[in-house]
Write a protein that holds these residues in place. Structure first.
Motif, mmCIF file in Angstrom:
data_model
loop_
_atom_site.group_PDB
_atom_site.id
_atom_site.type_symbol
_atom_site.label_atom_id
_atom_site.label_comp_id
_atom_site.label_asym_id
_atom_site.label_seq_id
_atom_site.Cartn_x
_atom_site.Cartn_y
_atom_site.Cartn_z
ATOM 1 N N GLN A 54 0.817 -1.255 0.002
ATOM 2 C CA GLN A 54 0.091 -0.094 -0.020
ATOM 3 C C GLN A 54 0.857 1.151 -0.013
ATOM 4 O O GLN A 54 0.518 2.395 -0.906
ATOM 5 C CB GLN A 54 -0.879 0.077 1.209
ATOM 6 C CG GLN A 54 -1.694 1.029 1.130
ATOM 7 C CD GLN A 54 -2.865 0.986 0.112
ATOM 8 O OE1 GLN A 54 -3.596 0.213 0.053
ATOM 9 N NE2 GLN A 54 -3.226 2.146 -0.514
ATOM 10 N N THR A 55 1.845 1.159 0.755
ATOM 11 C CA THR A 55 2.799 2.409 1.059
ATOM 12 C C THR A 55 3.433 2.661 -0.206
ATOM 13 O O THR A 55 3.773 3.890 -0.866
ATOM 14 C CB THR A 55 3.610 2.315 2.350
ATOM 15 O OG1 THR A 55 2.695 2.106 3.456
ATOM 16 C CG2 THR A 55 4.504 3.558 2.591
ATOM 17 N N LYS A 56 4.275 1.649 -0.477
ATOM 18 C CA LYS A 56 5.146 1.903 -1.816
ATOM 19 C C LYS A 56 4.677 1.798 -3.071
ATOM 20 O O LYS A 56 5.308 2.621 -3.962
ATOM 21 C CB LYS A 56 6.309 0.603 -1.654
ATOM 22 C CG LYS A 56 7.084 0.531 -0.468
ATOM 23 C CD LYS A 56 8.366 1.581 -0.357
ATOM 24 C CE LYS A 56 9.271 1.165 0.789
ATOM 25 N NZ LYS A 56 10.539 1.985 0.686
ATOM 26 N N TYR A 57 3.673 1.025 -3.222
ATOM 27 C CA TYR A 57 3.165 0.859 -4.871
ATOM 28 C C TYR A 57 1.681 1.309 -4.978
ATOM 29 O O TYR A 57 1.062 1.198 -6.068
ATOM 30 C CB TYR A 57 3.520 -0.586 -5.133
ATOM 31 C CG TYR A 57 5.025 -0.825 -5.345
ATOM 32 C CD1 TYR A 57 5.614 -0.426 -6.251
ATOM 33 C CD2 TYR A 57 5.521 -1.543 -4.458
ATOM 34 C CE1 TYR A 57 7.099 -0.769 -6.327
ATOM 35 C CE2 TYR A 57 6.680 -1.737 -4.381
ATOM 36 C CZ TYR A 57 7.665 -1.518 -5.092
ATOM 37 O OH TYR A 57 8.867 -1.973 -5.498
ATOM 38 N N ASP A 58 0.975 1.731 -3.763
ATOM 39 C CA ASP A 58 -0.280 2.153 -3.710
ATOM 40 C C ASP A 58 -1.165 0.906 -4.250
ATOM 41 O O ASP A 58 -2.070 1.298 -5.192
ATOM 42 C CB ASP A 58 -0.580 3.337 -4.684
ATOM 43 C CG ASP A 58 -1.818 3.956 -4.651
ATOM 44 O OD1 ASP A 58 -2.492 3.922 -3.357
ATOM 45 O OD2 ASP A 58 -2.370 4.578 -5.390
#
Length: 292
Positions: free
Chosen positions: A262-266
């Motif tokens: 979620q944080t790195k690649y949405d």
């Protein structure tokens, strides 16, 4: 010489095929009688002279030869009495016997374009002499500090392409047809192992020593090599970063994997999947989009 070599191969393949059918009566080529060797040679000559001949015509040629020699049909092959179970019209042969004619024909046409052993050995000697000459030229140039170390070795591309880029040795050097580059000796020795390149001796003869500095200034070979090294180092660094990141991911638990994606690649992953599936998905994101 080539006809004999093809006949030996055809005979050996036929003997192996016969053994696969349970027929162990076929001798090796060295142990085969003259009539059997001559039969194989005649079959090869027939196909070489008639490249469009079919397997059926191959059998007909064999049948005619056997008939002229006095052979007859027999349930079991009997050399002494000249009896043979394949002494039949092609249409009456069992399918497994017809296969022999297909194998024989294909073997002849597969091997006929290979060089004769004597031609091959002559070609090997020619290539060997060419390489020895090229290596000698490289050694001579490398031993001359005023030229070899300052400007490299003059290498000319003599291949057929309008433009050639060296990917094999990672130099990324681009040669136009006939272009000469002053290449470092380690790369030059590799390129000169290929017939598309030659040591450009005329370049040395016609160019005064005082002009080498100007040639070096205009020659962008070293610039290309430096850039290729930079790109190679960057690629290696990126691969190392990717491997390190994947190693970290492989130690994450389920919640960490969901947060990472979620944080790195949405990317919102399905939390119902097991840890193995989530790790595989995250590694796929890293390989696709890189380390972020």
């Amino acid at each position: 010489m080539k006809t004999l070599a093809i006949a030996m191969l055809c005979h050996s393949i036929n003997a192996a095929y016969c053994r696969s059918l349970g027929d162990d009566t076929q001798p090796s080529w060295d142990d085969a009688p003259d009539w059997q060797r001559n039969s194989a040679i005649a079959g090869v000559e027939m196909h070489l002279a008639n490249p469009d001949a079919t397997p059926e015509q191959s059998h007909e040629s064999w049948y005619a030869q056997k008939q002229a020699e006095g052979w007859k049909y027999g349930d079991v092959k009997d050399v002494e009495n000249k009896l043979h179970p394949c002494f039949l019209p092609y249409d009456e042969l069992p399918q497994e016997q017809k296969a022999k004619d297909y194998l024989f024909r294909e073997t002849v046409h597969l091997m006929k374009h290979l060089p004769d052993i004597e031609e091959y050995l002559a070609l090997v000697d020619e290539v060997k002499n060419l390489r020895q000459k090229q290596q000698s030229n490289v050694s001579i140039m490398a031993s001359q500090p005023s030229l070899g170390k300052a400007t490299g070795i003059p290498v000319q591309y003599v291949g057929k392409k309008s433009q050639y880029t060296d990917r094999l040795y990672g130099s990324n050097l681009v040669f136009g047809r006939g272009q000469v580059r002053n290449v470092p000796s380690d790369i030059a020795s590799k390129l000169l192992n290929h017939p598309e390149f030659q040591h450009y001796e005329q370049h040395l003869v016609d160019t005064p020593v005082n002009d080498w500095a100007e040639i070096l200034h205009k020659d962008d070979t070293q610039t290309i090599l430096d850039q290729a090294q930079i790109e190679q180092n960057e690629k290696l660094d990126e691969e190392n970063r990717t491997m390190d990141e994947i190693e970290i991911v492989n130690r994450m638990d389920k919640k960490s994997l969901l947060d990472y994606a979620q944080t790195k690649y949405d990317q919102k992953l399905d939390g119902r999947n097991n840890v193995g599936a989530l790790r595989e998905h995250v590694v796929g994101l890293i390989n696709q989009f890189g380390v972020v």
